[in-house]
Design a protein around this motif. Structure first.
Motif, PDB file in Angstrom:
ATOM      1  N   PHE A 147       1.966  84.061 -66.735  1.00  0.00           N
ATOM      2  CA  PHE A 147       1.562  82.865 -67.476  1.00  0.00           C
ATOM      3  C   PHE A 147       1.033  81.805 -66.524  1.00  0.00           C
ATOM      4  N   SER A 148       1.731  81.615 -65.402  1.00  0.00           N
ATOM      5  CA  SER A 148       1.295  80.638 -64.410  1.00  0.00           C
ATOM      6  C   SER A 148      -0.058  81.018 -63.822  1.00  0.00           C
ATOM      7  N   GLN A 149      -0.240  82.295 -63.518  1.00  0.00           N
ATOM      8  CA  GLN A 149      -1.510  82.747 -62.963  1.00  0.00           C
ATOM      9  C   GLN A 149      -2.641  82.589 -63.977  1.00  0.00           C
ATOM     10  N   SER A 150      -2.329  82.838 -65.253  1.00  0.00           N
ATOM     11  CA  SER A 150      -3.369  82.703 -66.286  1.00  0.00           C
ATOM     12  C   SER A 150      -3.828  81.255 -66.413  1.00  0.00           C
ATOM     13  N   GLN A 151      -2.909  80.314 -66.205  1.00  0.00           N
ATOM     14  CA  GLN A 151      -3.285  78.901 -66.255  1.00  0.00           C
ATOM     15  C   GLN A 151      -4.251  78.546 -65.124  1.00  0.00           C
ATOM     16  N   GLU A 152      -3.942  79.051 -63.924  1.00  0.00           N
ATOM     17  CA  GLU A 152      -4.828  78.778 -62.792  1.00  0.00           C
ATOM     18  C   GLU A 152      -6.209  79.378 -63.034  1.00  0.00           C
ATOM     19  N   SER A 153      -6.234  80.627 -63.509  1.00  0.00           N
ATOM     20  CA  SER A 153      -7.515  81.287 -63.772  1.00  0.00           C
ATOM     21  C   SER A 153      -8.291  80.547 -64.861  1.00  0.00           C
ATOM     22  N   ALA A 154      -7.565  80.065 -65.876  1.00  0.00           N
ATOM     23  CA  ALA A 154      -8.220  79.330 -66.959  1.00  0.00           C
ATOM     24  C   ALA A 154      -8.878  78.051 -66.434  1.00  0.00           C
ATOM     25  N   LYS A 155      -8.190  77.343 -65.547  1.00  0.00           N
ATOM     26  CA  LYS A 155      -8.755  76.120 -64.974  1.00  0.00           C
ATOM     27  C   LYS A 155     -10.034  76.426 -64.186  1.00  0.00           C
ATOM     28  N   VAL A 156      -9.958  77.456 -63.340  1.00  0.00           N
ATOM     29  CA  VAL A 156     -11.127  77.808 -62.522  1.00  0.00           C
ATOM     30  C   VAL A 156     -12.283  78.249 -63.417  1.00  0.00           C
ATOM     31  N   ALA A 157     -11.999  79.082 -64.419  1.00  0.00           N
ATOM     32  CA  ALA A 157     -13.047  79.573 -65.316  1.00  0.00           C
ATOM     33  C   ALA A 157     -13.686  78.429 -66.097  1.00  0.00           C
ATOM     34  N   ALA A 158     -12.848  77.501 -66.575  1.00  0.00           N
ATOM     35  CA  ALA A 158     -13.378  76.378 -67.356  1.00  0.00           C
ATOM     36  C   ALA A 158     -14.285  75.500 -66.491  1.00  0.00           C
ATOM     37  N   LEU A 159     -13.839  75.175 -65.293  1.00  0.00           N
ATOM     38  CA  LEU A 159     -14.663  74.333 -64.431  1.00  0.00           C
ATOM     39  C   LEU A 159     -15.921  75.069 -63.980  1.00  0.00           C
ATOM     40  N   GLY A 160     -15.807  76.380 -63.802  1.00  0.00           N
ATOM     41  CA  GLY A 160     -16.996  77.168 -63.488  1.00  0.00           C
ATOM     42  C   GLY A 160     -18.007  77.125 -64.616  1.00  0.00           C
TER      43      GLY A 160
ATOM     44  N   LEU B 292     -18.449  74.703 -66.543  1.00  0.00           N
ATOM     45  CA  LEU B 292     -19.017  73.355 -66.545  1.00  0.00           C
ATOM     46  C   LEU B 292     -19.774  73.025 -65.268  1.00  0.00           C
ATOM     47  N   GLY B 293     -19.788  73.971 -64.321  1.00  0.00           N
ATOM     48  CA  GLY B 293     -20.500  73.738 -63.068  1.00  0.00           C
ATOM     49  C   GLY B 293     -19.780  72.810 -62.110  1.00  0.00           C
ATOM     50  N   VAL B 294     -18.462  72.679 -62.267  1.00  0.00           N
ATOM     51  CA  VAL B 294     -17.668  71.815 -61.384  1.00  0.00           C
ATOM     52  C   VAL B 294     -17.101  72.673 -60.254  1.00  0.00           C
ATOM     53  N   PRO B 295     -17.402  72.364 -58.987  1.00  0.00           N
ATOM     54  CA  PRO B 295     -16.935  73.207 -57.886  1.00  0.00           C
ATOM     55  C   PRO B 295     -15.421  73.118 -57.683  1.00  0.00           C
ATOM     56  N   VAL B 296     -14.836  74.257 -57.343  1.00  0.00           N
ATOM     57  CA  VAL B 296     -13.397  74.365 -57.059  1.00  0.00           C
ATOM     58  C   VAL B 296     -13.229  75.037 -55.705  1.00  0.00           C
ATOM     59  N   THR B 297     -12.398  74.474 -54.851  1.00  0.00           N
ATOM     60  CA  THR B 297     -12.144  75.060 -53.534  1.00  0.00           C
ATOM     61  C   THR B 297     -11.061  76.131 -53.650  1.00  0.00           C
ATOM     62  N   THR B 298     -11.354  77.312 -53.130  1.00  0.00           N
ATOM     63  CA  THR B 298     -10.394  78.414 -53.151  1.00  0.00           C
ATOM     64  C   THR B 298      -9.955  78.721 -51.725  1.00  0.00           C
ATOM     65  N   ARG B 299      -8.672  78.948 -51.538  1.00  0.00           N
ATOM     66  CA  ARG B 299      -8.158  79.265 -50.214  1.00  0.00           C
ATOM     67  C   ARG B 299      -7.124  80.378 -50.296  1.00  0.00           C
ATOM     68  N   VAL B 300      -6.951  81.096 -49.194  1.00  0.00           N
ATOM     69  CA  VAL B 300      -5.973  82.188 -49.124  1.00  0.00           C
ATOM     70  C   VAL B 300      -4.639  81.613 -48.660  1.00  0.00           C
ATOM     71  N   VAL B 301      -3.579  81.956 -49.358  1.00  0.00           N
ATOM     72  CA  VAL B 301      -2.255  81.426 -49.033  1.00  0.00           C
ATOM     73  C   VAL B 301      -1.232  82.556 -48.972  1.00  0.00           C
ATOM     74  N   VAL B 302      -0.082  82.241 -48.418  1.00  0.00           N
ATOM     75  CA  VAL B 302       1.068  83.146 -48.485  1.00  0.00           C
ATOM     76  C   VAL B 302       1.668  82.992 -49.874  1.00  0.00           C
ATOM     77  N   ALA B 303       1.559  84.043 -50.686  1.00  0.00           N
ATOM     78  CA  ALA B 303       2.097  83.982 -52.043  1.00  0.00           C
ATOM     79  C   ALA B 303       3.605  84.198 -52.051  1.00  0.00           C
TER      80      ALA B 303
END
Length: 355
Positions: free
Chosen positions: A111-124, A126-137
């Motif tokens: 559920f948490s991951q789906s929220q993050e993906s939803a935010k990125v997809a929605a801003l994409g 709308l053409g709003v840039p989002v910074t993505t980075r690799v982290v220790v999960a």
């Protein structure tokens, strides 16, 4: 007659007491992503102009019996006969002896991951840039990385090679032999969080040296972490919804975000429900329990249902009366279909069929 009555009573008692290895699925509640849940807005956006919305963009759910619930044969027969319920083998919902706690944790993570993906997809969308980075999960207990790397640390490089995708981490680590050292260049989680809060990019990095270990599955080197992705959004988007799990609300969250961030109204006041996972590129994926979600949407008052393309055939075989199925493969498909609904162009809507 007395003997027959006694036999019948005995059979009923056995039916009530005898557990069977089945679980039940039934239509769950729906939630309007444009509205409120437990007295507060489901979608809360700050730091960016938002616009009024109306109508419904309802996410749908399925209610399931718990992992430790033992259904008796009478309940199983009733479930099989009930049109809106589905009785399935217990292992279908809880494979490999998964406990209720394990299932709840897994659903919460999805559920948490789906929220993050939803935010990125929605801003994409709308053409709003989002910074993505690799982290220790996550860091495995008793692994070489325990105590050295921590969840949330940003991984910039491994052995001097820049990291841009989670898979890049393992590719560099396995170049070493078990027992050899590997150097991680990281931004500590607390420094990354502080920079994000200040609206700046983190500049402080440090090198961490870890001695690799041998993988239990073979001779390759490991350090005992799972790499993932994290996103830095240009403004704050919070999704407030409790007691819901799994990834299937992604599409409806994304559409709700798009609606709030754009002038006008996606729904034109109509009651629209739907389901579907979503990835960061806006691709909509299939979900389970589609038939029960359709019933839940109809019972809530929905007139249109946004249906993942891969679920269309199953959904079309038994569609509740008064509910029109709209086929979607991407978030862009969904927004274009909603535009057609607003214009009354129903004939050109992509519909679900049984083939």
């Amino acid at each position: 007659m007395l003997a027959s009555t006694l036999v019948l009573i005995t059979l009923l008692c056995v039916g009530v007491l005898l557990p069977v290895p089945y679980s039940e699925m039934s239509p769950g509640p729906t939630v309007n992503t444009l509205g409120e849940a437990d007295g507060e807005p489901v979608l809360q956006i700050s730091g960016r102009e938002t616009y009024p919305t109306s109508g419904h963009l309802n996410m749908t759910t399925v209610r399931v019996t718990s992992a430790d619930y033992r259904m008796n044969i009478v309940e199983a027969v009733y479930g099989w006969l009930a049109h809106d319920n589905v009785v399935v083998p217990h292992d279908t919902l809880y494979p490999d002896g998964k406990t209720e706690e394990q299932s709840t944790q897994e659903n919460a993570e999805e559920f948490s991951q789906s929220q993050e993906s939803a935010k990125v997809a929605a801003l994409g969308e709308l053409g709003v840039p989002v910074t993505t980075r690799v982290v220790v999960a996550s860091v495995q207990k008793d692994s070489p990385a325990e105590g050295t790397l921590h969840a949330g640390d940003v991984i910039k490089a491994v052995d001097g090679t820049p990291v841009t995708q989670p898979d890049d981490v393992a590719k560099q680590v396995v170049k070493r032999k078990p027992g050899q050292k590997v150097v991680f260049t990281i931004v500590p989680a607390k420094d990354a969080a502080a920079a994000e809060k200040a609206g700046k990019a983190p500049t402080t990095t440090r090198n961490v040296t870890i001695t690799t270990a041998k993988s239990p599955e073979g001779d390759r080197a490991i350090v005992g972490i799972r790499a993932g992705t994290d996103h830095v959004f240009p403004f704050t988007i919070d999704i407030k919804l409790a007691d819901v799990g799994g990834p299937s609300a992604g599409l409806m969250f994304a559409l709700g975000i798009v609606d709030k961030l754009t002038p006008g109204e996606l729904t034109d006041g109509k009651f629209i429900a739907g389901t579907g996972t979503i990835d960061e590129k806006g691709k909509v994926g299939p979900i389970g329990g589609i038939d029960m979600k359709l019933v839940g949407a109809r019972n809530a008052g929905a007139r249109y249902f946004l249906t993942p393309a891969d679920n269309c055939a199953a959904a079309a075989t038994d569609t509740p009366d008064g509910l029109a199925l709209i086929k979607v493969d991407t978030i862009d498909d969904a927004t274009k279909s909603l535009e057609k609904l607003r214009k009354g162009d129903l004939a050109s809507l992509p519909r679900c069929t049984t083939s």
